[in-house]
Design a protein around this motif. Sequence first.
Motif, short mmCIF file in Angstrom:
data_model
loop_
_atom_site.label_atom_id
_atom_site.label_comp_id
_atom_site.label_asym_id
_atom_site.label_seq_id
_atom_site.Cartn_x
_atom_site.Cartn_y
_atom_site.Cartn_z
N THR A 1 -4.00 8.54 -6.15
CA THR A 1 -3.75 7.14 -5.29
C THR A 1 -4.68 7.04 -4.24
N ASP A 2 -6.15 7.20 -4.79
CA ASP A 2 -7.13 6.93 -3.74
C ASP A 2 -7.39 5.55 -3.49
N ASP A 3 -6.83 4.69 -4.20
CA ASP A 3 -7.02 3.06 -3.82
C ASP A 3 -8.52 2.82 -4.41
N LYS A 4 -9.15 3.56 -5.26
CA LYS A 4 -10.38 3.29 -5.77
C LYS A 4 -10.28 2.57 -7.29
N ARG A 5 -10.55 1.28 -7.42
CA ARG A 5 -10.45 0.69 -8.61
C ARG A 5 -11.29 1.46 -9.51
N VAL A 6 -10.87 1.83 -10.82
CA VAL A 6 -11.77 2.61 -11.81
C VAL A 6 -12.44 1.80 -12.78
N MET A 7 -13.83 2.14 -13.22
CA MET A 7 -14.46 1.18 -14.03
C MET A 7 -13.43 1.23 -15.58
N ARG A 8 -13.69 0.27 -16.21
CA ARG A 8 -13.13 0.06 -17.46
C ARG A 8 -13.96 0.62 -18.53
N ASN A 9 -13.32 1.22 -19.43
CA ASN A 9 -14.09 1.97 -20.57
C ASN A 9 -14.69 0.98 -21.50
N TYR A 10 -14.02 -0.24 -21.68
CA TYR A 10 -14.29 -1.54 -22.32
C TYR A 10 -13.66 -2.71 -21.79
N PRO A 11 -14.21 -3.90 -21.88
CA PRO A 11 -13.65 -4.88 -21.22
C PRO A 11 -12.28 -5.15 -21.42
N GLU A 12 -11.83 -5.15 -22.52
CA GLU A 12 -10.36 -5.45 -22.70
C GLU A 12 -9.41 -4.45 -22.34
N GLN A 13 -9.88 -3.21 -21.63
CA GLN A 13 -8.91 -2.28 -21.20
C GLN A 13 -8.12 -2.65 -20.13
N PRO A 14 -6.85 -2.38 -20.20
CA PRO A 14 -6.11 -2.81 -18.86
C PRO A 14 -6.40 -1.70 -17.81
N ASN B 1 0.79 -11.20 -7.83
CA ASN B 1 0.79 -12.55 -8.42
C ASN B 1 -0.08 -13.47 -7.64
N ARG B 2 -0.62 -14.51 -8.26
CA ARG B 2 -1.55 -15.40 -7.53
C ARG B 2 -1.22 -16.02 -6.31
N GLU B 3 0.06 -16.40 -5.97
CA GLU B 3 0.47 -16.73 -4.49
C GLU B 3 0.56 -15.73 -3.55
N TYR B 4 0.45 -14.43 -3.68
CA TYR B 4 0.58 -13.48 -2.80
C TYR B 4 -0.57 -12.74 -2.72
N THR B 5 -1.66 -12.97 -3.39
CA THR B 5 -2.90 -12.05 -3.32
C THR B 5 -3.60 -12.14 -1.97
N GLU B 6 -3.57 -13.24 -1.10
CA GLU B 6 -4.07 -13.48 0.15
C GLU B 6 -3.69 -12.62 1.08
N SER B 7 -2.23 -12.42 0.94
CA SER B 7 -1.74 -11.62 2.10
C SER B 7 -1.80 -10.09 1.76
N SER B 8 -1.57 -9.85 0.46
CA SER B 8 -1.52 -8.36 -0.04
C SER B 8 -3.08 -7.82 -0.20
N GLY B 9 -4.12 -8.56 -0.43
CA GLY B 9 -5.32 -8.03 -0.87
C GLY B 9 -5.41 -7.29 -2.08
N ALA B 10 -4.40 -7.70 -3.00
CA ALA B 10 -4.51 -6.85 -4.34
C ALA B 10 -5.38 -7.91 -5.36
N PRO B 11 -5.82 -7.40 -6.25
CA PRO B 11 -6.47 -8.14 -7.20
C PRO B 11 -5.59 -9.20 -8.05
N MET B 12 -5.79 -10.49 -8.17
CA MET B 12 -4.89 -11.23 -8.85
C MET B 12 -4.80 -10.79 -10.42
N ILE B 13 -3.56 -10.76 -10.92
CA ILE B 13 -3.24 -10.70 -12.34
C ILE B 13 -4.32 -11.50 -13.01
#
Length: 167
Positions: free
Chosen positions: A66-79, A103-115
């Motif tokens: 749970t280090d909050d570091k976004r992990v590199m994807r191993n191929y572009p379509e990887q979830p 979700n799109r409308e909450y990302t501004e306040s949450s700082g999470a990447p949008m789906i």
Amino acid sequence: MRGQDRFGVSAMKTLLAAIIAGGTVLVSGAIYAQSTQSAVQIVPRVTGAAQPMSEIPAPALPRAITDDKRVMRNYPEQPPVIPHSIDNYQLTTKTNRCLECHNREYTESSGAPMISVTHFMDRDGQMLADVTPRRYFCTACHVTQTDVRPLVPNTFTDMKASGRSAP
Ligand code: HEC
Ligand code: HEC
């Protein structure tokens, strides 16, 4: 005596047939046993060495990374894998805790990447105003990670090394 003779011959034939049939079953059984045995040797048992029907205590669940570091994807379509804890996040047909940040409308306040945009498309490629039902249950594709030894060996190589790129 003729009757007896005849009985003797047919009994003999039946016996022979039985021996041949029995032999075939034995031989094919042996071949089958051998092939399943070698299959077991090739594929490691993910259940471990325990007897299948025995009762063994379940090992403790390993802690999620749970280090909050976004992990590199191993191929572009990887979830992308989830870099934060999802303990107690409700994900049911009525509630989706993930969307309250992603979700799109909450990302501004949450700082999470949008789906991403694919999460709004139905199966005909039609863009919807909200997440598509196909992508509603996030954890069907996105998972947290734990720092444990892999159960089976993995020889994955990055697609940079094997794929084609634009000239
Ligand atoms: C409280 C807000 C919040 C909730 C709830 C939440 N997330 Fe996140 N998520 C984030 C933030 C912020 C990030 C960016 C990295 C970080 O800070 O952890 C993130 C990162 C991610 C990433 C990585 C994206 C990438 O490109 O690497 C995935 C996948 C993800 N979350 C999935 C989920 C799923 C699935 C759930 C529900 C089980 C969920 N999140 C619930 C805030 C949230
Ligand atoms: C059917 C599989 C699937 C489901 C279900 C799914 N995703 Fe994804 N997700 C993906 C894939 C594949 C990608 C990367 C490629 C893409 O964007 O489509 C992705 C990308 C993402 C990203 C990164 C977006 C970016 O632009 O970097 C986030 C965040 C995310 N998903 C969150 C979610 C959340 C939250 C849910 C649940 C509401 C969810 N996903 C449901 C497959 C899925």
